[in-house]
Enzyme design. Structure first.
Site, PDB file in Angstrom:
ATOM      1  N   GLY A 256       0.819  -1.214   0.000  1.00 26.74           N
ATOM      2  CA  GLY A 256       0.000   0.000   0.000  1.00 26.74           C
ATOM      3  C   GLY A 256       0.848   1.257   0.000  1.00 26.74           C
ATOM      4  N   ALA A 257       1.788   1.337   0.939  1.00 30.86           N
ATOM      5  CA  ALA A 257       2.619   2.523   1.057  1.00 30.86           C
ATOM      6  C   ALA A 257       3.767   2.242   2.006  1.00 30.86           C
ATOM      7  CB  ALA A 257       1.797   3.702   1.579  1.00 30.86           C
ATOM      8  N   HIS A 292      -1.572   6.318   8.628  1.00 31.23           N
ATOM      9  CA  HIS A 292      -0.728   5.199   9.045  1.00 31.23           C
ATOM     10  C   HIS A 292       0.756   5.510   8.787  1.00 31.23           C
ATOM     11  CE1 HIS A 292       0.126   0.838   9.660  1.00 31.23           C
ATOM     12  NE2 HIS A 292       1.109   1.088   8.814  1.00 31.23           N
ATOM     13  N   GLU A 293       1.057   5.904   7.564  1.00 27.81           N
ATOM     14  CA  GLU A 293       2.469   6.151   7.222  1.00 27.81           C
ATOM     15  C   GLU A 293       3.002   7.340   8.015  1.00 27.81           C
ATOM     16  OE1 GLU A 293       3.545   3.674   5.825  1.00 27.81           O
ATOM     17  OE2 GLU A 293       1.687   2.916   4.955  1.00 27.81           O
ATOM     18  N   HIS A 296       3.857   6.391  11.556  1.00 27.57           N
ATOM     19  CA  HIS A 296       5.100   5.627  11.673  1.00 27.57           C
ATOM     20  C   HIS A 296       6.290   6.529  12.013  1.00 27.57           C
ATOM     21  CE1 HIS A 296       4.477   1.429  10.867  1.00 27.57           C
ATOM     22  NE2 HIS A 296       4.000   1.575   9.643  1.00 27.57           N
ATOM     23  N   GLU A 315       4.006  -2.175  13.512  1.00 29.31           N
ATOM     24  CA  GLU A 315       2.804  -2.287  12.669  1.00 29.31           C
ATOM     25  C   GLU A 315       1.511  -2.404  13.474  1.00 29.31           C
ATOM     26  OE1 GLU A 315       2.915  -1.298   9.890  1.00 29.31           O
ATOM     27  OE2 GLU A 315       4.963  -1.620   9.184  1.00 29.31           O
TER      28      GLU A 315
END
Ligand code: PHE
Ligand code: ZN
Length: 851
Positions: A256-257, A292-293, A296, A315
């Site tokens: 996804g990324a 999400h990214e 992180h 994760e």
């Protein structure tokens, strides 16, 4: 230089590296087939574990090596470059190397590769070793400076821009990071720019880089990024830490990324969005993945994993964080139901088959095969349970301690658990077993009532999983509420903490026997087995204050109904039809919630449900029963559907919770309406829709009713120039195909001029849809099994990672009859017998077969 047989790596064997890295200077002279990578790395011997200098390196053409500027003797294999300790200084030294690589021929999409004319990288988990010789392991964190040389107008790397001139650009990332977070991009790209002022007043430039033609699909992603940055400050107190944050959209991407420091790289399907080309589901996914990214940056980058066994450390936590964000942005109730649907469809499926593994695995051959629903989604459930058990305050206190204590470090699950033990004073050893025991617990409950006291008697057990025969009881937070017969809640939600195999909990002082609402908000990832009649389910459906359980009761009614139709051939129960009608037509309820109630359990879900009940699932019978039920619902709701359809017109498109909720109900209604009106309403909507949600919704409704071929052709004519919309065109046809047509349609689509197996999105559009079309995939002739195996064999030499992931389609083979089991294992063995099969695919197929 011999290729080694793939090695199994064990968590228990972890040892620190022989050398740490202080700084890295890299220069890239970009050329499609001959990119020169020059590295200058300052190493420090690790006094805890002295030894040879061991560097990873694969598919590199080595030109030169020096240590402190002088030649040195070294040894090179297919996978490593080693310099003997005796040949190295005892103090810090500078290692320099020059290698050549070929991004243009890199179809695996790992390391440095080219996609639609641009250079880009993907280094997680072990891709950096395809760029240069380096200790490619997450516990080696270093400060990177990167120089890019090329004629392309945009040249990007991690960190802050340092200097640039004609044909070159330099980037410096002041934050020590592991090599898997390295990134480089160069291309003829356009930026959609924005800015953000952090909570301490620092200005950050934001850019989303895309190919020409995609620049009008960035606004939504930019807003999602800004919302994420603000949310992480407000909720976790985490501030961004560079002058610039870049996102790049790439067409060819395995996942996804990717959260590369300061330079996130996205599959274009997960960042680009516009009303005309993207559905509400895409908007929601883009918002969630951008978050999400971004999240992180703290949970993964500033604090990273000591080794890949700790993958869930970054994760699971980051999924949990993005889920909370999405709930805040939209609706927690709707979001929670969607999460559970996903968890059951992907993680329970995995956990109940041959690929079951711990949230923290203890061994692997290829780490790429462990980016799984268990590590991600179950990993997130574990965080949610922890928070429920210790409470919000302790949870955030523990997180803050974790950030303060471990900033700049590469850590383990033990470090994560320890901060919560410290802030609560509790021993969390038993809870931590969630990381080391695989399998989905079965939770049973029965009730006894005695003179004002209700007792809930629970038992739990977890079935054996590969390599783990004996299971221990887990710590289960079970959220419970009690509802009196008049529908009022007499005991609000409380969390019962179950730790034993069998345990009872009592509620006393009750004047009448209440109905218990159990496992509210899906407070633990278990399969709840509870005898309950349709009346009680309908009662909770009407009166429960917990939206998840309200939905769950409707779900259980639907499942019971389908099971009875499949196994006993009976008509759907009146209780179910009445309850569903009441729920769906109740205009006071959230349309998104009503849409979820109207959606029937998937065929795959029914197959697992039957299997769990000791019945061998017949995919054709499941398909027939579900279609039959769709027709019965369409007839039952005949008079309501047109009005519901009209009432849920959301008007001008806005991709927010309100609009998307209305559209999702409207599309669910349309799907049934199409069974009554020969497609008139859907055809009409297809012609007039100004947004992809309704255009694709109308087309899907038509295709699912076995019509719509004309619309399919006009959809192609309208959108053939748009790669992402074309993925939908490929996908919809296979997804909506009747069982006996699915393999043939998929096969025909592979012959289409726009099909390419080199693009993972396109490959998944066809074959992900085929594997997801339960009836079609399991059609009695086995044609779909064979077709998928044929293509996996073809894809493997080009892209092992995507091939291996897609093998998961076969993971449920033990559920079915012996004929299907034989046909599937025949295909798996054929894949395994392929000469030169990648390590990735070999590991997956071997595990699925249960060697
Ligand atoms: N780390 C990425 C994420 O969770 C996923 C990913 C893994 C991407 C491996 C590419 C390769 O967002
Ligand atoms: Zn992630």
């Amino acid at each position: 230089m011999t290729a080694l047989a793939p090695q199994t790596i064990f968590l228990k064997d972890y040892a620190e590296p022989h050398h740490w890295v202080e700084t890295v200077h890299l220069t890239f002279a970009l050329a499609p087939r001959a990119t020169r990578v020059t590295s200058k790395i300052v190493f420090t011997p690790n006094t805890n574990n002295l030894g040879d200098l061991i560097l990873n390196g694969e598919q590199l053409s080595l030109k030169s090596v020096t240590v402190n500027g002088a030649p040195v003797s070294y040894e090179v294999t297919d996978t490593h470059l080693t310099v003997k300790q005796a040949d190295l200084p005892c103090e810090p030294f500078t290692f320099e190397a020059e290698v050549e690589i070929s991004p243009e021929t890199n179809t695996a999409l790992e390391g440095l590769y080219m996609s639609s004319g641009m250079y880009c990288t993907q280094c997680e988990a072990e891709g950096f070793r395809k760029i240069t010789y380096y200790p490619d392991r997450p516990d080696v964190m270093a400060v990177f400076t990167v120089r890019v040389e090329s004629d392309l107008p945009v040249m990007l790397s991690n960190g802050n821009p340092q200097a640039a001139g004609a044909g070159w650009a330099e980037w410096h990332d002041p934050w020590p990071k592991p090599a898997y977070l390295f990134a480089l991009v160069a291309g003829d790209l356009l930026a959609h720019s924005g800015s953000f002022t952090t909570m301490s007043g620092k200005d950050v430039d934001l850019n989303i880089y895309v190919r020409k033609g995609d620049e009008d699909k960035c606004a939504f992603g930019m807003q999602a990024l800004i919302d994420s940055m603000r949310w992480d400050e407000r909720v976790y107190g985490r501030e961004y830490d560079l002058d610039i944050f870049n996102i790049v959209a790439v067409d060819d991407f395995n996942m996804g990324a990717m959260e590369n420091k300061g330079l996130n790289i996205f599959n274009s399907s997960c960042v680009l969005a516009s009303p005309e080309t993207s559905t509400d589901a895409t908007f929601e996914r883009v918002e969630g993945i951008i978050a999400h990214e971004y999240f992180h940056n703290w949970t993964g980058n500033r604090i990273t994993c000591r080794d890949w066994f700790q993958l869930c450390l970054k994760e699971g936590l980051t999924v949990y964080r993005d889920q909370m964000f999405s709930g805040d942005m939209r609706s927690h109730a709707v979001k929670r139901i969607e999460e559970v649907l996903q968890l059951r469809a992907r993680q329970f499926r995995e956990d109940n088959g041959p690929l079951a593994h711990n949230v923290r695995p203890e061994s692997f051959v290829e780490i790429n095969n462990f980016y799984t629903a268990t590590v991600y989604e179950k990993g997130a459930e574990v965080i949610g349970m922890l928070r429920r058990l210790i409470g919000d305050e302790a949870y955030y206190k523990g997180c803050t301690l974790y950030f303060d204590r471990h900033d700049g470090q590469a850590v383990t699950i033990e470090d994560w658990i320890k901060v919560f033990e410290e802030v609560t004073g509790r021993d969390l050893a038993h809870f931590a077993q969630w990381y080391s025991q695989a399998g989905t617990p079965r939770l049973t409950v029965n009730e006894t009532w005695d003179n004002g006291t209700l007792t809930l008697n629970f038992t739990q057990s977890t079935p054996a999983t590969p390599g783990q025969e004996v299971k221990k009881p887990q710590v289960l937070p079970i959220m419970v509420g009690l509802i009196a017969p008049d529908g009022t809640e007499v005991v609000p939600s409380t969390v019962l903490e179950m730790t034993e195999s069998a345990q009872s909990f009592t509620f006393d002082g009750l004047s009448e026997r209440p109905v218990a609402s159990i496992l509210r908000d899906f407070s633990a990832p278990v399969i709840l087995q509870r005898e309950m009649d349709a009346k009680t389910r309908a009662f909770l459906l009407a009166h429960d204050t917990d939206p998840f359980n309200t939905w769950e009761m409707g779900r259980m009614l639907a499942k019971d109904t389908l099971v009875a139709m499949i196994v006993d051939g009976v008509e759907p129960a009146r209780d179910y039809l009445d309850a569903l009608k009441t729920m769906v037509t109740d205009a006071t309820k959230d349309p998104a919630f009503r849409a979820l109630c109207l959606a029937l359990p998937s065929q795959d879900d029914m197959a697992q449900t039957l299997f769990d009940a000791g019945v061998t699932p017949d995919p054709m019978a499941i398909y027939e029963a579900r279609e039959n039920l769709r027709h019965i619902l369409a007839a039952e709701l005949k008079d309501d559907l047109p009005a519901l359809y009209a009432a849920n017109d959301a008007g001008a498109f806005k991709p927010d919770a309100d609009g998307s909720g209305k559209r999702s109900l409207r599309m669910a209604v349309l799907s049934l309406l199409t069974l009554n009106d020969q497609g008139t309403a859907a055809q009409n909507l297809f012609e007039t829709a100004d947004n992809m949600t309704e255009q694709a919704g109308a087309l899907t409704a038509l295709l699912s009713a076995g019509i719509g071929q004309e619309e399919l052709a006009s959809f192609y004519a309208q959108w053939f120039h748009d790669r992402l919309v074309m993925d939908k065109w490929f996908m919809m046809q296979v997804a909506a195909a009747a069982p006996l047509d699915a393999a043939r349609i998929a096969q025909t689509l592979t012959e289409h001029a726009d099909f390419s197996m080199k693009n993972p999105n396109r490959f998944r559009a066809v074959f992900g849809a085929l594997a997801g079309n339960h009836g079609g995939f399991h059609a009695p002739d086995g044609a779909a099994y064979k077709l998928l195996a044929d293509w996996l064999i073809q894809l493997d030499p080009l892209n092992p990672q995507t091939t291996a992931r897609m093998c998961g389609a076969f993971e449920t083979w033990k559920r079915y009859d012996a004929d299907r089991g034989d046909m599937i294992t025949t295909q798996l063995k054929r894949i395994l017998a392929t000469k030169g099969l990648s390590g990735d695919t070999t590991e997956m197929v071997t595990r699925i077969l249960g060697a």
